[in-house]
Motif scaffolding. Sequence first.
Motif, short mmCIF file in Angstrom:
data_model
loop_
_atom_site.label_atom_id
_atom_site.label_comp_id
_atom_site.label_asym_id
_atom_site.label_seq_id
_atom_site.Cartn_x
_atom_site.Cartn_y
_atom_site.Cartn_z
N ASN A 298 46.66 44.50 28.53
CA ASN A 298 46.99 45.92 28.75
C ASN A 298 45.79 46.69 29.29
N CYS A 299 44.64 46.44 28.72
CA CYS A 299 43.43 47.13 29.20
C CYS A 299 43.17 46.79 30.67
N MET A 300 43.37 45.54 31.03
CA MET A 300 43.10 45.13 32.42
C MET A 300 44.13 45.72 33.39
N ARG A 301 45.36 45.86 32.91
CA ARG A 301 46.41 46.47 33.76
C ARG A 301 46.01 47.91 34.07
N LEU A 302 45.57 48.65 33.06
CA LEU A 302 45.16 50.04 33.27
C LEU A 302 43.87 50.12 34.07
N THR A 303 43.01 49.15 33.87
CA THR A 303 41.75 49.11 34.65
C THR A 303 42.08 48.98 36.14
N ARG A 304 43.04 48.12 36.46
CA ARG A 304 43.43 47.96 37.88
C ARG A 304 43.99 49.26 38.42
N LYS A 305 44.84 49.95 37.62
CA LYS A 305 45.40 51.25 38.03
C LYS A 305 44.27 52.22 38.35
N LEU A 306 43.32 52.29 37.44
CA LEU A 306 42.20 53.21 37.61
C LEU A 306 41.41 52.85 38.87
N ALA A 307 41.11 51.55 39.02
CA ALA A 307 40.30 51.12 40.17
C ALA A 307 41.03 51.43 41.48
N GLU A 308 42.33 51.18 41.53
CA GLU A 308 43.10 51.47 42.75
C GLU A 308 43.09 52.97 43.02
N GLY A 309 43.30 53.75 41.96
CA GLY A 309 43.34 55.21 42.09
C GLY A 309 42.03 55.76 42.62
N VAL A 310 40.92 55.26 42.09
CA VAL A 310 39.59 55.74 42.52
C VAL A 310 39.41 55.47 44.01
N GLN A 311 39.84 54.28 44.43
CA GLN A 311 39.66 53.93 45.84
C GLN A 311 40.47 54.80 46.79
N GLY A 315 35.72 60.45 48.89
CA GLY A 315 34.41 60.87 48.37
C GLY A 315 33.91 60.04 47.20
N VAL A 316 34.78 59.26 46.57
CA VAL A 316 34.32 58.36 45.50
C VAL A 316 34.73 56.93 45.79
N ASN A 317 34.03 56.01 45.17
CA ASN A 317 34.38 54.60 45.35
C ASN A 317 33.92 53.79 44.13
N LEU A 318 34.33 52.52 44.11
CA LEU A 318 33.91 51.65 43.01
C LEU A 318 32.51 51.12 43.29
N VAL A 319 31.71 50.99 42.24
CA VAL A 319 30.39 50.37 42.43
C VAL A 319 30.60 48.89 42.79
N ILE A 320 31.43 48.22 42.01
CA ILE A 320 31.85 46.84 42.31
C ILE A 320 33.27 46.67 41.74
N PRO A 321 34.01 45.68 42.24
CA PRO A 321 35.32 45.43 41.62
C PRO A 321 35.11 45.06 40.16
N PRO A 322 35.87 45.67 39.23
CA PRO A 322 35.61 45.40 37.80
C PRO A 322 35.89 43.95 37.39
N THR A 323 34.99 43.39 36.60
CA THR A 323 35.17 42.05 36.03
C THR A 323 36.04 42.15 34.79
N MET A 324 35.71 43.16 33.97
CA MET A 324 36.51 43.40 32.77
C MET A 324 36.91 44.86 32.76
N ASN A 325 37.21 45.42 31.59
CA ASN A 325 37.78 46.78 31.54
C ASN A 325 36.71 47.88 31.56
N ILE A 326 35.77 47.73 32.47
CA ILE A 326 34.73 48.75 32.68
C ILE A 326 34.68 49.05 34.17
N VAL A 327 34.78 50.34 34.50
CA VAL A 327 34.83 50.72 35.92
C VAL A 327 33.65 51.64 36.23
N GLY A 328 32.91 51.29 37.28
CA GLY A 328 31.80 52.14 37.74
C GLY A 328 32.25 52.94 38.96
N ILE A 329 32.08 54.27 38.89
CA ILE A 329 32.50 55.12 40.01
C ILE A 329 31.25 55.75 40.63
#
Length: 397
Positions: A298-311, A315-329
């Motif tokens: 579940n955490c990874m599903r929401l992490t993907r949602k967040l990562a897609e949304g940020v992209q 004006g914002v982007n991901l630092v790197i594609p997340p490995t686990m449920n931590i997202v860098g913006i």
Amino acid sequence: MQEKGLPQKAVLTELQSKLQEDHTHNSGKILGSMCNAPHTFAKQVYIKCLEKNLGDPGLFPATARLEREAIHMLGSLLSNPTAGGHIVSGGTEANILAMWVARNSNKKRNEVIVPVSAHISFDKAADLLNLKLIRVKLNSMFQIDVTTTKEAITSKTVAIVGIAGTTELGVVDPIAELSEIAVDHDLYLHVDAAFGGFVLPFLKIIGPSVPEFDFGLPGVRSITMDPHKMGLAPIPAGGILFREEATMNLIGKRVPYLAGGATEHTTLLGTRSGASTVAVWTLLKHLGKEGYTTVVKNCMRLTRKLAEGVQRISGVNLVIPPTMNIVGIKSDMVKIELIAQELRNKGWAISLFLNHIRIVVMPHVKLLHIETFLNDLEMVMDKLDKGRRLSLDSSSF
Ligand code: 0PR
């Protein structure tokens, strides 16, 4: 302190009003914490066991046995069911214990090689134990640079630390390569999986490409793995595991006078919570691999949602594609501090690092929270972009 005590009701009323200021995990506004609202079942057993003190295990032999069982369950998740260790106060104590054991394994040496991404607990350990941290730069994937690690080894090196789930970005260092180096040079290798320990074993069940990080690698001597992070346990509950139980004797201190009989302390604390251990044991039994896998899924599903949304937000982007449920913006358009401040003004409790905002998609974070956050982030970026354009226009006069 007042002379005469107040009735419980009066104290509770005052307490409730004073605690209102605190954030709650269930509000969904805490996006920068590695902690959680503890699991309800764990809370139930926790409050029943508040008198249990593992500092005097002879008084609570059953609880001490549960600690060993919990460590064996954690060990089996980390490819070593016979591992020794303790449920401790948190990742900081776990890392300090590992460094203490490492230092005592060879007192003629005092240098510990750590990635610059290492958690602040290693600075605390170095300070306490008179160790010198040799900080190694990261590669382009924000992992410890292996070549520089090899170059950093001297006749004073006693240990290497690798991180499985960095605090900043949830990155996993190349532990297999560190393990080879540790074996070749007969060095102590500690893996800080305070966060990743309750993520990676379950990610492995969901999908195949999970890097190796545990006792399956011959050089790994100890691992930190915290139940009070992704393990859903009440605070305080860290975990320290040693490949061989006997290694802990290197820091053992005999306490002869205890009510339950003499014992050997191999933790930093004396009196320590048995309730935490019981809660951890209960959760491991209750959730099992299946339960934790669902949590991570579940955490990874929401992490993907967040990562897609940020992209999708300009004006914002991901630092790197997340490995686990931590997202860098990150942002190449406006200062990250400005974005963080605007988000905080909107009530979001996020973490700010040097060049990025960190979101930890913990189990208390739900889809609605992610959607609301993404909306707010978009609004913030619009506002900051308009402000930037205005100042560019006026500066062209
Ligand atoms: N190792 C790693 C990789 C960590 O990220 C942390 C804590 C530790 C060790 C130390 O663990 P304890 O805090 O249990 O001693 N990482 C979190 C962080 O710095 C701690 C945290 C938790 C901070 C909740 C804020 C917060 O709201 O992000």
